[in-house]
Design an enzyme around this catalytic site. Structure first.
Site, PDB file in Angstrom:
ATOM      1  N   GLU A 184       1.872   1.645  -2.792  1.00  0.00           N
ATOM      2  CA  GLU A 184       1.882  -0.083  -2.007  1.00  0.00           C
ATOM      3  C   GLU A 184       0.604  -0.651  -1.745  1.00  0.00           C
ATOM      4  OE1 GLU A 184       4.993  -2.017  -1.667  1.00  0.00           O
ATOM      5  OE2 GLU A 184       3.351  -3.331  -1.221  1.00  0.00           O
ATOM      6  N   PHE A 185       0.481  -1.955  -2.039  1.00  0.00           N
ATOM      7  CA  PHE A 185      -0.872  -2.221  -1.792  1.00  0.00           C
ATOM      8  C   PHE A 185      -0.917  -3.412  -0.960  1.00  0.00           C
ATOM      9  CE2 PHE A 185      -0.628  -0.769  -6.210  1.00  0.00           C
ATOM     10  CZ  PHE A 185      -1.242   0.193  -6.272  1.00  0.00           C
ATOM     11  N   LEU A 241     -16.635  -9.229   0.183  1.00  0.00           N
ATOM     12  CA  LEU A 241     -17.963  -9.279   0.478  1.00  0.00           C
ATOM     13  C   LEU A 241     -18.318  -9.840   1.809  1.00  0.00           C
ATOM     14  CD1 LEU A 241     -19.621  -9.786  -3.163  1.00  0.00           C
ATOM     15  CD2 LEU A 241     -19.574  -7.670  -1.891  1.00  0.00           C
ATOM     16  N   GLU A 269      -1.856  -6.029   5.808  1.00  0.00           N
ATOM     17  CA  GLU A 269      -1.058  -6.367   7.097  1.00  0.00           C
ATOM     18  C   GLU A 269      -1.704  -7.862   7.225  1.00  0.00           C
ATOM     19  OE1 GLU A 269      -2.057  -3.674  10.379  1.00  0.00           O
ATOM     20  OE2 GLU A 269      -1.587  -2.220   9.111  1.00  0.00           O
ATOM     21  N   ARG A 304      -5.424   0.269  15.174  1.00  0.00           N
ATOM     22  CA  ARG A 304      -5.934   1.809  14.652  1.00  0.00           C
ATOM     23  C   ARG A 304      -7.316   1.654  13.938  1.00  0.00           C
ATOM     24  NH1 ARG A 304      -1.167   3.132  10.662  1.00  0.00           N
ATOM     25  NH2 ARG A 304      -1.187   0.627  10.498  1.00  0.00           N
ATOM     26  N   CYS A 314      -5.632   2.110   7.071  1.00  0.00           N
ATOM     27  CA  CYS A 314      -5.813   2.307   5.650  1.00  0.00           C
ATOM     28  C   CYS A 314      -7.204   2.923   5.302  1.00  0.00           C
ATOM     29  CB  CYS A 314      -5.118   1.384   4.625  1.00  0.00           C
ATOM     30  SG  CYS A 314      -3.167   1.401   5.073  1.00  0.00           S
ATOM     31  N   GLY A 338     -20.264  -7.893   8.114  1.00  0.00           N
ATOM     32  CA  GLY A 338     -19.982  -8.030   9.791  1.00  0.00           C
ATOM     33  C   GLY A 338     -19.959  -6.495  10.342  1.00  0.00           C
ATOM     34  N   THR A 353       0.672   6.690   1.232  1.00  0.00           N
ATOM     35  CA  THR A 353      -0.367   6.974   0.400  1.00  0.00           C
ATOM     36  C   THR A 353      -0.686   8.596   0.488  1.00  0.00           C
ATOM     37  OG1 THR A 353      -1.281   4.902   0.941  1.00  0.00           O
ATOM     38  CG2 THR A 353      -3.167   6.356   0.503  1.00  0.00           C
TER      39      THR A 353
END
Ligand code: UDX
Length: 437
Positions: A150-151, A252, A154, A331, A262, A255, A122
């Site tokens: 790339e989409f 949606l 994880e 991360r 990312c 929290g 990215t």
């Protein structure tokens, strides 16, 4: 096809395995010694469901091998995928593209005249053109570079790679496009759309998609702020607006907000790049998206302080430290951040996670590692559920017995059944919902 995959983090390791599973002969290149030796011995150096099994399978069949640097074999590849990371710079919002430039320069010294390079990292829009210029200078000929974002998510990375919603390719030249069509042919045969674009658009697709997803999450978290002071219920609100197909129900879930490697860094890098291009105001709203997201973490800390007053020496159990379930990635993890902030305020914080304690290693020794939920809960005055692992969703209030005298739980992901927890005598605080008893 003989291909190389350069950089074997989440993206590269998964992509290398996926390409080998499609039947290509893949050389994975990774300079980091410990990551390389793990992969060479059939171990995935992070937790990703199903990936290790798939890795062992393709290693056994000999279609995937690993090495630390380019050599004659990798130089002979027809297609090279650049998958190195672009983390946030320590001192700014911008992405650190130095690893991509370094990997591209190394490749350029080896690359053959007719090979195609496909960037998957990215990157800020405009980077591909700079990379092409730099690589061409080193190679001594015009390097054929394409951009192929790339989409994958994880937790479902391999599945997302093998059955993507779409394949996006940005090229300057037809040969690169047909090479990429060829490599993805088994996926395209199943009806997956192949979207052929110019290069800047392909670079932008990825950041635009992640910005949109982050916006959806912060939108519902902004509604949660309003709901908390107006007696409304954000979960019911999301359900009600989500029936409108133009809005949709996905992404949606309100929290404690988004994290990971990312979404947070991509929106920040987009803000930085837009400012460089003189159109900062076009994406200024992303600053609010970031702030709404971070405010949810403040809210959890505030709720803990409201209830426990002085946090010093109060025992708190944090359930889940990874940024999302089915991942051990820490991360920019919202729940880990909350745990550290509660600890900085003097609380004795124990953390539990089904997978991520290994990734925590010996960092943050102030956090006690709970060997199981019961051990972490003993004498706790508050439990905070920060990551919705399935084992937490099905947790029975009775399983705590008398371990938690205070019987107070903050559900940071809205996954617990409010009625049964309250019936069991617990006070349950759910973010964005006025269900508190
Ligand atoms: C994301 C994109 O989804 C993916 O397409 C891209 O390639 C990489 O970035 P990932 O970081 O794996 O993938 O996680 P994702 O499932 O998008 O979740 C990101 C964060 O948002 C997590 O912290 C998750 O808990 C949070 N989230 C997600 C919410 O808070 N609410 C939601 O409704 C959805």
């Amino acid at each position: 096809m003989k291909i190389s995959v350069i950089g074997l983090g989440y993206l590269g390791a998964t992509h290398a395995v996926a390409m080998a599973k499609l039947g290509h002969e893949v050389i994975g290149i990774e300079p980091d010694e410990s990551r390389l030796s793990a992969l060479q011995s059939g171990k995935v150096p992070f937790f990703e469901p199903g990936l290790e099994e798939a890795l062992l399978e393709v290693q056994k069949s000999g279609t995937l091998t690993f090495q630390s640097a380019h050599d004659e074999a990798s130089a002979a590849c027809e297609l090279h995928f650049l998958c190195v990371g672009t983390p946030q710079l320590a001192d700014s919002n911008a992405a650190d593209t130095s690893h991509v430039f370094a990997a591209a320069s190394e490749l350029a010294a080896f690359i053959s005249l007719d090979a195609v390079v496909a960037g998957k990292s990215t990157v800020p829009v405009g980077t591909a053109q700079q990379l092409k210029d730099e690589m061409s200078k080193i190679a001594g000929f015009e390097v054929n570079l394409a951009w192929n974002p790339e989409f994958l998510r994880e937790g479902t990375a391999l599945e997302d790679s093998l059955k993507p919603d779409r394949i996006v390719v940005g090229t300057w030249d037809r040969e690169a496009e047909s090479k990429l069509r060829e490599v993805y042919q088994p996926i395209l045969e199943t009806g997956t759309p192949f979207i052929s674009l110019d290069v800047p658009t392909a670079e932008l697709v990825k950041v635009a998609a992640n910005s949109f997803l982050a916006t959806k999450i912060s939108f519902i978290n902004a509604m949660a702020e309003v709901a908390e002071v107006s007696g409304a219920d954000t979960v019911a609100l999301a359900e009600a607006i989500g029936f409108d197909e133009r809005i949709g129900k996905k992404f949606l879930r309100n929290g404690v907000g988004f994290g990971g490697g990312c979404l947070p860094k991509d929106i920040r890098a987009f803000i930085a790049r837009a400012e460089e291009l003189g159109v900062g105001s076009a994406v200024d709203f992303l600053k609010d998206i970031d702030e709404v997201n971070l405010r949810r973490r403040d809210r959890v800390v505030e709720l803990a302080r409201q209830d426990l007053k002085d946090l010093r020496d109060k025992r708190i159990l944090v359930l889940g430290i990874s940024f999302k379930p089915d991942s051990d990635d820490l991360r920019d993890s919202p729940s880990l951040d909350v745990a550290l902030r509660l600890s900085a305020l003097g609380a004795k914080v124990a953390v539990h996670d089904p997978m991520a304690l290994g990734a925590l290693g010996d960092r943050h020794p102030e956090l006690e590692r709970a060997k199981d939920i019961e051990a972490g809960a003993k004498d706790a005055e508050l439990i905070f559920l920060g990551t919705e692992w399935s084992e937490y969703k099905s947790i029975e209030p009775a399983s705590f017995g008398d371990l938690v005298a205070n019987k107070l739980i903050i559900d940071g992901r809205n996954v617990l059944d409010v009625v049964s927890w309250q019936a069991a005598g617990w006070r349950l605080i759910a973010l964005g919902r006025n269900v508190h008893n």
